[in-house]
Motif scaffolding. Structure first.
Motif, PDB file in Angstrom:
ATOM      1  N   ASP A  55       9.450  32.922  50.749  1.00 27.59           N
ATOM      2  CA  ASP A  55       9.231  32.831  49.417  1.00 27.59           C
ATOM      3  C   ASP A  55      10.368  33.253  48.652  1.00 27.59           C
ATOM      4  N   SER A  56      11.092  34.270  48.988  1.00 29.34           N
ATOM      5  CA  SER A  56      12.400  34.530  48.138  1.00 29.34           C
ATOM      6  C   SER A  56      13.435  33.664  48.010  1.00 29.34           C
ATOM      7  N   VAL A  57      13.531  33.066  49.146  1.00 26.58           N
ATOM      8  CA  VAL A  57      14.708  32.009  49.236  1.00 26.58           C
ATOM      9  C   VAL A  57      14.258  30.655  48.262  1.00 26.58           C
ATOM     10  N   ALA A  58      12.894  30.363  48.384  1.00 19.77           N
ATOM     11  CA  ALA A  58      12.293  29.417  47.447  1.00 19.77           C
ATOM     12  C   ALA A  58      12.609  29.616  46.039  1.00 19.77           C
ATOM     13  N   ARG A  59      12.429  30.851  45.517  1.00 18.17           N
ATOM     14  CA  ARG A  59      12.517  31.302  44.137  1.00 18.17           C
ATOM     15  C   ARG A  59      13.913  31.165  43.701  1.00 18.17           C
ATOM     16  N   HIS A  60      14.909  31.400  44.625  1.00 18.14           N
ATOM     17  CA  HIS A  60      16.366  31.552  44.215  1.00 18.14           C
ATOM     18  C   HIS A  60      16.541  29.907  44.292  1.00 18.14           C
ATOM     19  N   LEU A  91       6.105  50.253  68.563  1.00 22.89           N
ATOM     20  CA  LEU A  91       7.309  51.025  68.677  1.00 22.89           C
ATOM     21  C   LEU A  91       8.556  50.249  68.764  1.00 22.89           C
ATOM     22  N   ALA A  92       8.174  48.795  68.746  1.00 24.13           N
ATOM     23  CA  ALA A  92       9.161  47.805  68.592  1.00 24.13           C
ATOM     24  C   ALA A  92       8.662  46.644  67.848  1.00 24.13           C
ATOM     25  N   GLY A  93       9.523  45.981  67.263  1.00 22.34           N
ATOM     26  CA  GLY A  93       9.083  44.620  66.443  1.00 22.34           C
ATOM     27  C   GLY A  93      10.185  43.380  66.490  1.00 22.34           C
ATOM     28  N   LEU A  94       9.805  42.290  66.540  1.00 22.22           N
ATOM     29  CA  LEU A  94      10.530  41.196  66.475  1.00 22.22           C
ATOM     30  C   LEU A  94      10.316  40.029  65.656  1.00 22.22           C
ATOM     31  N   THR A  95      11.166  39.857  64.416  1.00 24.47           N
ATOM     32  CA  THR A  95      10.965  39.054  63.421  1.00 24.47           C
ATOM     33  C   THR A  95      12.356  38.721  62.656  1.00 24.47           C
ATOM     34  N   GLY A  96      12.262  37.849  61.508  1.00 26.18           N
ATOM     35  CA  GLY A  96      13.294  37.597  60.807  1.00 26.18           C
ATOM     36  C   GLY A  96      14.146  38.959  60.505  1.00 26.18           C
ATOM     37  N   ILE A  97      15.340  39.062  60.509  1.00 25.04           N
ATOM     38  CA  ILE A  97      16.226  40.097  60.081  1.00 25.04           C
ATOM     39  C   ILE A  97      15.940  40.580  58.917  1.00 25.04           C
ATOM     40  N   SER A  98      15.651  39.827  57.857  1.00 27.78           N
ATOM     41  CA  SER A  98      15.544  40.195  56.314  1.00 27.78           C
ATOM     42  C   SER A  98      14.308  41.107  56.133  1.00 27.78           C
ATOM     43  N   GLU A  99      13.363  41.089  57.024  1.00 30.39           N
ATOM     44  CA  GLU A  99      12.281  41.876  56.977  1.00 30.39           C
ATOM     45  C   GLU A  99      12.581  43.326  57.311  1.00 30.39           C
ATOM     46  N   ARG A 148      24.550  32.467  47.003  1.00 32.42           N
ATOM     47  CA  ARG A 148      25.104  33.028  48.346  1.00 32.42           C
ATOM     48  C   ARG A 148      25.030  34.341  48.361  1.00 32.42           C
ATOM     49  N   GLN A 149      25.346  35.181  47.112  1.00 30.94           N
ATOM     50  CA  GLN A 149      25.103  36.564  47.200  1.00 30.94           C
ATOM     51  C   GLN A 149      23.412  36.989  47.261  1.00 30.94           C
ATOM     52  N   ALA A 150      22.555  36.078  46.798  1.00 32.56           N
ATOM     53  CA  ALA A 150      21.095  36.679  46.659  1.00 32.56           C
ATOM     54  C   ALA A 150      20.730  36.581  48.379  1.00 32.56           C
ATOM     55  N   LEU A 151      21.184  35.462  49.033  1.00 34.62           N
ATOM     56  CA  LEU A 151      20.766  35.273  50.313  1.00 34.62           C
ATOM     57  C   LEU A 151      21.545  36.279  51.129  1.00 34.62           C
ATOM     58  N   ASP A 152      22.780  36.673  50.841  1.00 35.29           N
ATOM     59  CA  ASP A 152      23.056  37.564  51.787  1.00 35.29           C
ATOM     60  C   ASP A 152      22.526  38.987  51.759  1.00 35.29           C
ATOM     61  N   GLU A 153      21.995  39.140  50.497  1.00 36.61           N
ATOM     62  CA  GLU A 153      21.456  40.290  50.179  1.00 36.61           C
ATOM     63  C   GLU A 153      20.129  40.467  50.838  1.00 36.61           C
ATOM     64  N   LEU A 154      19.341  39.101  51.538  1.00 38.74           N
ATOM     65  CA  LEU A 154      18.320  39.269  52.201  1.00 38.74           C
ATOM     66  C   LEU A 154      18.534  39.097  53.673  1.00 38.74           C
ATOM     67  N   GLY A 155      20.051  39.196  54.153  1.00 43.38           N
ATOM     68  CA  GLY A 155      20.348  39.152  55.351  1.00 43.38           C
ATOM     69  C   GLY A 155      20.322  37.706  56.116  1.00 43.38           C
ATOM     70  N   LEU A 156      20.223  36.742  54.887  1.00 37.60           N
ATOM     71  CA  LEU A 156      20.540  35.125  55.668  1.00 37.60           C
ATOM     72  C   LEU A 156      21.729  34.723  55.071  1.00 37.60           C
ATOM     73  N   GLN A 157      21.894  33.506  55.945  1.00 37.38           N
ATOM     74  CA  GLN A 157      23.355  32.929  55.681  1.00 37.38           C
ATOM     75  C   GLN A 157      23.114  31.679  54.744  1.00 37.38           C
ATOM     76  N   ALA A 158      23.696  31.464  53.558  1.00 40.02           N
ATOM     77  CA  ALA A 158      23.555  30.110  52.735  1.00 40.02           C
ATOM     78  C   ALA A 158      24.189  29.116  53.387  1.00 40.02           C
ATOM     79  N   PHE A 159      23.185  27.930  53.475  1.00 44.62           N
ATOM     80  CA  PHE A 159      24.173  26.932  54.457  1.00 44.62           C
ATOM     81  C   PHE A 159      23.471  25.513  53.733  1.00 44.62           C
TER      82      PHE A 159
END
Length: 328
Positions: free
Chosen positions: A49-54, A205-213, A287-298
């Motif tokens: 959702d965050s990427v979609a809004r940007h 005690l452990a979790g696995l998901t997208g890094i931005s979370e 690019r900055q917005a996605l970097d703050e989410l831990g994502l790479q603009a591509f």
């Protein structure tokens, strides 16, 4: 002669004025078009959702036309994908999807309601993102090897939170258990956010998901990221090893998000959207917005996105078959 020069200046001014009026009329017509709906198969606030809004903000500026994010959460994106498949191919409906809805769900659900390679046109890739494995601060582990040693010493099943059942993180937990011969169980949640909340609270005690979370909570010390997917370490987390470095190969590629349109959407419309998306992805703001989410603009064109869908299907298809998973 002076009269002739004056007449030429008047004529030139009239031509310029006509061009300005024509441009203004075209811009007005463009802004008068109905909005473009950008479907998202997850609730507001998540990384898709965050990427979609940007992306919608940038596309609106590039197209001179309203682009509205339309959240249709449910079934890991399947509901929104079904809606996209039924939408008119008039260019008014697009969808931003991660790899789960277009590659994993068709292999884990019998009556999925769409064929990702027949019912949709891949428009463009807009970001790549790593999966991450994180632990509660009480867990004495800074990498996969130390987590395995810690789990074996406890002699108890390692519960690993995941954002959805039958997802890449779900099957990754199975790979972890098989590779290191430990008792590990995937605990599914309805999204990454509630899973991370339980991880911080020590309920898992452990979790696995997208890094931005995980990133905001990693900064606060509430969780500790111990592995990331991809061919190399992340520049922003240089001390965190990759899954391959931890002895768990198969995670060399990062996941993706891409924009899709209904099959039959006119090629000229697809081209216009691709050009708009490419211009958005190139902007410093995106690019900055996605970097703050831990994502790479591509940016990748339709061929790139189709290739990613096929590759993920092939790679994880074998993992799913090896796991013995039975489609619902």
């Amino acid at each position: 002669m002076n009269h002739f020069r004056k007449a030429r200046r008047v004529a030139a001014a009239l031509v310029t004025l006509a061009g300005m009026l024509s441009f203004a009329g075209g811009a007005h017509a463009q802004q008068g078009q109905p909005p473009v709906n950008l479907l998202v198969g997850f609730p507001a606030g998540g990384n898709v959702d965050s990427v979609a809004r940007h992306l919608a903000t940038g596309m609106q500026n590039a197209l001179g036309r309203s682009v509205v994010v339309d959240n249709r959460p449910g079934a890991g994106g399947q509901i929104a994908m079904q809606l996209l498949a039924r939408s008119a191919h008039d260019g008014r409906t697009l969808m931003l999807s991660n790899e789960h809805a277009v590659s994993i769900i068709p292999m884990t659900v019998r009556n999925v309601g769409y064929d990702p390679l027949k019912d949709f046109v891949p428009v463009a890739t807009v970001t790549t993102l790593p999966l991450a494995l994180a632990v509660h601060p009480s867990v004495k582990a800074n990498n996969i090897q130390e987590l395995v040693a810690w789990a074996k010493a406890r002699n108890e099943p390692l519960n690993v939170g995941i954002p959805a059942p039958a997802s890449q993180p779900d099957f990754a937990v199975g790979l972890l258990a098989k590779r290191f011969d430990i008792k590990a169980a995937a605990v599914p949640y309805r999204g990454g956010a509630p899973m991370v909340a339980d991880l911080m609270g020590g309920h898992v005690l452990a979790g696995l998901t997208g890094i931005s979370e995980f990133l905001p909570h990693q900064k606060a010390g509430a969780v500790r990221i111990i592995a990331v997917s991809g061919p190399e370490r992340l520049a922003r987390l240089p001390s965190v090893p990759t899954f391959s470095e931890g002895g768990l190969p198969g995670f060399e590629e990062r996941t993706f998000m891409g924009v899709f349109a209904p099959a039959g959407t006119p090629p000229e419309v697809i081209t216009r959207y691709r050009e708009a998306i490419r211009s958005v992805v190139a902007t410093p703001a995106y690019r900055q917005a996605l970097d703050e989410l831990g994502l790479q603009a591509f940016y990748g064109d339709g061929t790139d996105l189709e290739g990613r869908v096929r590759h993920t299907t092939q790679t994880w298809g074998q993992v799913i078959r090896d796991s013995g998973f039975v489609s619902k």
